[in-house]
Structures are given as structure tokens and as C-alpha cells.
Design a protein around this motif. Structure first.
Motif, PDB file in Angstrom:
ATOM      1  N   VAL A 176      -6.614   6.314   1.937  1.00 57.40           N
ATOM      2  CA  VAL A 176      -6.265   5.087   1.233  1.00 57.40           C
ATOM      3  C   VAL A 176      -4.975   4.508   1.806  1.00 57.40           C
ATOM      4  O   VAL A 176      -4.116   5.247   2.295  1.00 57.40           O
ATOM      5  CB  VAL A 176      -6.112   5.374  -0.284  1.00 57.40           C
ATOM      6  CG1 VAL A 176      -4.984   6.348  -0.548  1.00 57.40           C
ATOM      7  CG2 VAL A 176      -5.935   4.088  -1.073  1.00 57.40           C
ATOM      8  N   ASP A 177      -4.856   3.191   1.754  1.00 53.84           N
ATOM      9  CA  ASP A 177      -3.611   2.519   2.124  1.00 53.84           C
ATOM     10  C   ASP A 177      -2.703   2.536   0.905  1.00 53.84           C
ATOM     11  O   ASP A 177      -2.963   1.837  -0.084  1.00 53.84           O
ATOM     12  CB  ASP A 177      -3.904   1.087   2.555  1.00 53.84           C
ATOM     13  CG  ASP A 177      -2.670   0.354   3.085  1.00 53.84           C
ATOM     14  OD1 ASP A 177      -1.538   0.775   2.748  1.00 53.84           O
ATOM     15  OD2 ASP A 177      -2.847  -0.643   3.807  1.00 53.84           O
ATOM     16  N   VAL A 178      -1.646   3.333   0.951  1.00 51.51           N
ATOM     17  CA  VAL A 178      -0.811   3.549  -0.234  1.00 51.51           C
ATOM     18  C   VAL A 178      -0.157   2.256  -0.707  1.00 51.51           C
ATOM     19  O   VAL A 178       0.148   2.090  -1.887  1.00 51.51           O
ATOM     20  CB  VAL A 178       0.237   4.644   0.049  1.00 51.51           C
ATOM     21  CG1 VAL A 178       1.264   4.188   1.063  1.00 51.51           C
ATOM     22  CG2 VAL A 178       0.904   5.102  -1.223  1.00 51.51           C
ATOM     23  N   GLY A 197       1.478  -0.108  -5.037  1.00 42.77           N
ATOM     24  CA  GLY A 197       2.364   0.680  -4.197  1.00 42.77           C
ATOM     25  C   GLY A 197       3.328  -0.150  -3.384  1.00 42.77           C
ATOM     26  O   GLY A 197       4.465   0.264  -3.125  1.00 42.77           O
ATOM     27  N   GLY A 198       2.897  -1.341  -2.988  1.00 43.62           N
ATOM     28  CA  GLY A 198       3.754  -2.204  -2.183  1.00 43.62           C
ATOM     29  C   GLY A 198       5.005  -2.655  -2.891  1.00 43.62           C
ATOM     30  O   GLY A 198       5.936  -3.157  -2.244  1.00 43.62           O
ATOM     31  N   ALA A 199       5.063  -2.482  -4.219  1.00 42.76           N
ATOM     32  CA  ALA A 199       6.267  -2.859  -4.968  1.00 42.76           C
ATOM     33  C   ALA A 199       7.439  -1.932  -4.665  1.00 42.76           C
ATOM     34  O   ALA A 199       8.589  -2.263  -4.954  1.00 42.76           O
ATOM     35  CB  ALA A 199       5.981  -2.859  -6.462  1.00 42.76           C
ATOM     36  N   PHE A 249      -4.387   4.861 -11.533  1.00 39.76           N
ATOM     37  CA  PHE A 249      -4.236   4.291 -10.195  1.00 39.76           C
ATOM     38  C   PHE A 249      -5.600   4.197  -9.516  1.00 39.76           C
ATOM     39  O   PHE A 249      -6.397   5.141  -9.575  1.00 39.76           O
ATOM     40  CB  PHE A 249      -3.330   5.169  -9.327  1.00 39.76           C
ATOM     41  CG  PHE A 249      -1.903   5.223  -9.771  1.00 39.76           C
ATOM     42  CD1 PHE A 249      -0.971   4.309  -9.308  1.00 39.76           C
ATOM     43  CD2 PHE A 249      -1.482   6.203 -10.650  1.00 39.76           C
ATOM     44  CE1 PHE A 249       0.347   4.359  -9.712  1.00 39.76           C
ATOM     45  CE2 PHE A 249      -0.153   6.269 -11.060  1.00 39.76           C
ATOM     46  CZ  PHE A 249       0.762   5.344 -10.590  1.00 39.76           C
ATOM     47  N   ALA A 250      -5.868   3.078  -8.863  1.00 38.92           N
ATOM     48  CA  ALA A 250      -7.089   2.945  -8.078  1.00 38.92           C
ATOM     49  C   ALA A 250      -7.115   4.008  -6.984  1.00 38.92           C
ATOM     50  O   ALA A 250      -6.117   4.217  -6.285  1.00 38.92           O
ATOM     51  CB  ALA A 250      -7.154   1.547  -7.450  1.00 38.92           C
ATOM     52  N   ARG A 251      -8.215   4.698  -6.863  1.00 39.70           N
ATOM     53  CA  ARG A 251      -8.446   5.722  -5.828  1.00 39.70           C
ATOM     54  C   ARG A 251      -7.686   7.026  -6.066  1.00 39.70           C
ATOM     55  O   ARG A 251      -7.967   8.029  -5.407  1.00 39.70           O
ATOM     56  CB  ARG A 251      -8.105   5.204  -4.418  1.00 39.70           C
ATOM     57  CG  ARG A 251      -8.816   3.924  -3.998  1.00 39.70           C
ATOM     58  CD  ARG A 251     -10.276   4.161  -3.649  1.00 39.70           C
ATOM     59  NE  ARG A 251     -10.442   5.094  -2.548  1.00 39.70           N
ATOM     60  CZ  ARG A 251     -10.377   4.748  -1.259  1.00 39.70           C
ATOM     61  NH1 ARG A 251     -10.132   3.472  -0.933  1.00 39.70           N
ATOM     62  NH2 ARG A 251     -10.561   5.640  -0.322  1.00 39.70           N
ATOM     63  N   LEU A 252      -6.712   7.041  -6.985  1.00 37.96           N
ATOM     64  CA  LEU A 252      -5.930   8.266  -7.202  1.00 37.96           C
ATOM     65  C   LEU A 252      -6.260   8.977  -8.506  1.00 37.96           C
ATOM     66  O   LEU A 252      -5.968  10.165  -8.653  1.00 37.96           O
ATOM     67  CB  LEU A 252      -4.426   7.964  -7.196  1.00 37.96           C
ATOM     68  CG  LEU A 252      -3.768   7.477  -5.914  1.00 37.96           C
ATOM     69  CD1 LEU A 252      -2.258   7.438  -6.079  1.00 37.96           C
ATOM     70  CD2 LEU A 252      -4.158   8.352  -4.729  1.00 37.96           C
ATOM     71  N   GLY A 253      -6.807   8.249  -9.468  1.00 37.24           N
ATOM     72  CA  GLY A 253      -7.061   8.850 -10.769  1.00 37.24           C
ATOM     73  C   GLY A 253      -5.970   8.511 -11.768  1.00 37.24           C
ATOM     74  O   GLY A 253      -5.225   7.532 -11.602  1.00 37.24           O
TER      75      GLY A 253
END
Length: 266
Positions: A176-178, A197-199, A249-253
Motif C-alpha cells: 500500500v502507498d502509506v 497518511g499524507g497529513a 484505516f483503509a487497507r490496514l484494518g
């Protein structure tokens, strides 16, 4: 630099931990304190905890998002230590009597698979050292009364660290792109914050690199197994006895923290 004030400030903060009573801002009590003083005061507390048997299990980067910098009126990140006693299980209620003025933050936690030491570490080297990511809720807290803090105050107070709850779903960085991982923070089922995450300094990986290189300049190496909290994707949200907070979180759970009534189970 105010080296004479350092031992007194260390004892004042350790006293706040013991009694649960907040102190007035160190920047008011010791007007000459600077950032170097603040980190020395932080380390002085950690060294006392280690003498008492605590083990450093990782580090947190604070104030790494625009939201948190605006919320606390600062313009740069800081770091704090995470000791073993700060980690809480999702399944166990967290007793708020151990905190002064707790708030929660949703974070994407990194777990290192090998040692990492700066200065000079690149993003590529940092990525290679991360074994996996997990969803996390950081509990921030302030031993300074009413969160009336400046940068020096929060650094001295272990970057306002309080605790952490880690999720149990591990995800590889390669999957995943964090930067693009979106997250939602809920308190008692109500959405109280959203972010991505980009924040966090453009990417949580940038926060990891900043931490590694900042610690390396101070002679500290991150070890395999260390947990790194890179910073919150939203503003912090206060919690009270009986609250249940969940970060998804998307893709993380997801990860959930349950807060007990003061002095007893929920």
C-alpha cells in the motif's frame, strides 16, 4: 541553556506522574529553557523510569501534522519515548486514573525489523527497515495544567506521551502507498475525525526518517522490534470514562481503545 533548572524540572514532572496533579508550564517557571534543555529534561525522566525497571520499546513523533501543529500552536515536530508500560491491549479497559487530561490520536504505526541509525538515513533505507505497519491509537496526555504548553513544555513532558494501543493486523509497506491510506476516528460510534497518511509531513515515512536522523545525532539507534508512532492524521480528541474510540484505516484494518471508569472496570 538552563542546566541548573533541569533537575528541578525533572522532579516536577516525575511528581506529576506520581500524584496525578498537573504542574504549571515549565516555560513560565523557568523562562530560559530551550529545546536542548527540554530534551535533557525528557531524558532525565526516562533514565529514572529505566532505573525503576522500565524498558524503551519505541518512540513517537509528535506535532508532525498541520492539524496538531495548529491545535497546539507550534511549527515543528518533536519526539518522545515509549516504554513497555505505555502499551495497552485492545481487549482490556484502560483506567483513566493513570492519566491527567487524555486525548486520542489515530496513527499508522511502524514496527522495525532491523536496527536503524542516523544521521543520513534516506527514505529508502527507512522503508527497508520497516517490517510491517499496524493501525494504532495513541493516548496523549499532559502533565502541564490545561494543556497550556509551548514546544519546550511538550518536549520536556516526553512529547505529551501517555499510552498506545496497537491493532493486530500487520500490513507490509509494499502492499500500500502509506501516503494515501485514509482513516476515520470514531468516539462512541460518532465520527470525530478523518484524515490520511499524507497529513503527516507529506508521508509517515518522512516522520520516521526525521526521527531516525534526529535520534542518530543524539547517539541513539532504533532497534529491531521498536514501535514508531509517526504522528496523528487528525486533531486529537479528548476522552472520558466510558468512552470507546476506534480508528479504522483503509487497507490496514482497525484498532479500538476502551476507557474505564476512574479506579475500576468499565
Amino acid at each position: 541553556m538552563n542546566t541548573q533548572a533541569r533537575p528541578e524540572a525533572v522532579q516536577a514532572l516525575l511528581g506529576a506522574y506520581r500524584t496525578g496533579q498537573p504542574i504549571e508550564p515549565l516555560t513560565e517557571r523557568f523562562p530560559g529553557l530551550d529545546v536542548d534543555d527540554a530534551y535533557a529534561i525528557q531524558v532525565g525522566q526516562v533514565e529514572q523510569w529505566q532505573r525503576d525497571g522500565a524498558v524503551v520499546k519505541g518512540y513517537k513523533v509528535g506535532l508532525s501534522s498541520a492539524a496538531m501543529q495548529r491545535q497546539l500552536g507550534v511549527d515543528q515536530p518533536d519526539f518522545g519515548h515509549l516504554t513497555g508500560g505505555m502499551f495497552h491491549l485492545e481487549t482490556q479497559p484502560i483506567d483513566l486514573s493513570a492519566f491527567v487530561a487524555p486525548k486520542v490520536e489515530p496513527e499508522i504505526a511502524f514496527v522495525l525489523g532491523k536496527p536503524l541509525r542516523g544521521p543520513g538515513v534516506t527514505v529508502a533505507e527507512a522503508m527497508a527497515a520497516v517490517e510491517f505497519m499496524v493501525p494504532a491509537l495513541e493516548i496523549i496526555d499532559s502533565r502541564v495544567r490545561d494543556w497550556k504548553i509551548k514546544l519546550v513544555d511538550t518536549i520536556a513532558d516526553n512529547a505529551s506521551s501517555g499510552g498506545v494501543v496497537l491493532g493486530s493486523t500487520a500490513t507490509s509497506l509494499s502492499q500500500v502507498d502509506v501516503r494515501l491510506i485514509g482513516g476515520v476516528l470514531r468516539r462512541n460510534g460518532e465520527v470525530v475525525g478523518t484524515g490520511a497518511g499524507g497529513a503527516v509531513l507529506g508521508s509517515p515515512l518522512n516522520a520516521l526518517v526525521w526521527l531516525v536522523n534526529t535520534l542518530g545525532a543524539r547517539g541513539v539507534t532504533l532497534q529491531a522490534g521498536h514501535v514508531v508512532l509517526p504522528g496523528s492524521i487528525t486533531a486529537a480528541v479528548p476522552v472520558a470514562a466510558g468512552d470507546v474510540t476506534t480508528a479504522t484505516f483503509a487497507r490496514l484494518g482497525s484498532v479500538t481503545a476502551r476507557f474505564s471508569k476512574v479506579g475500576g472496570a468499565r
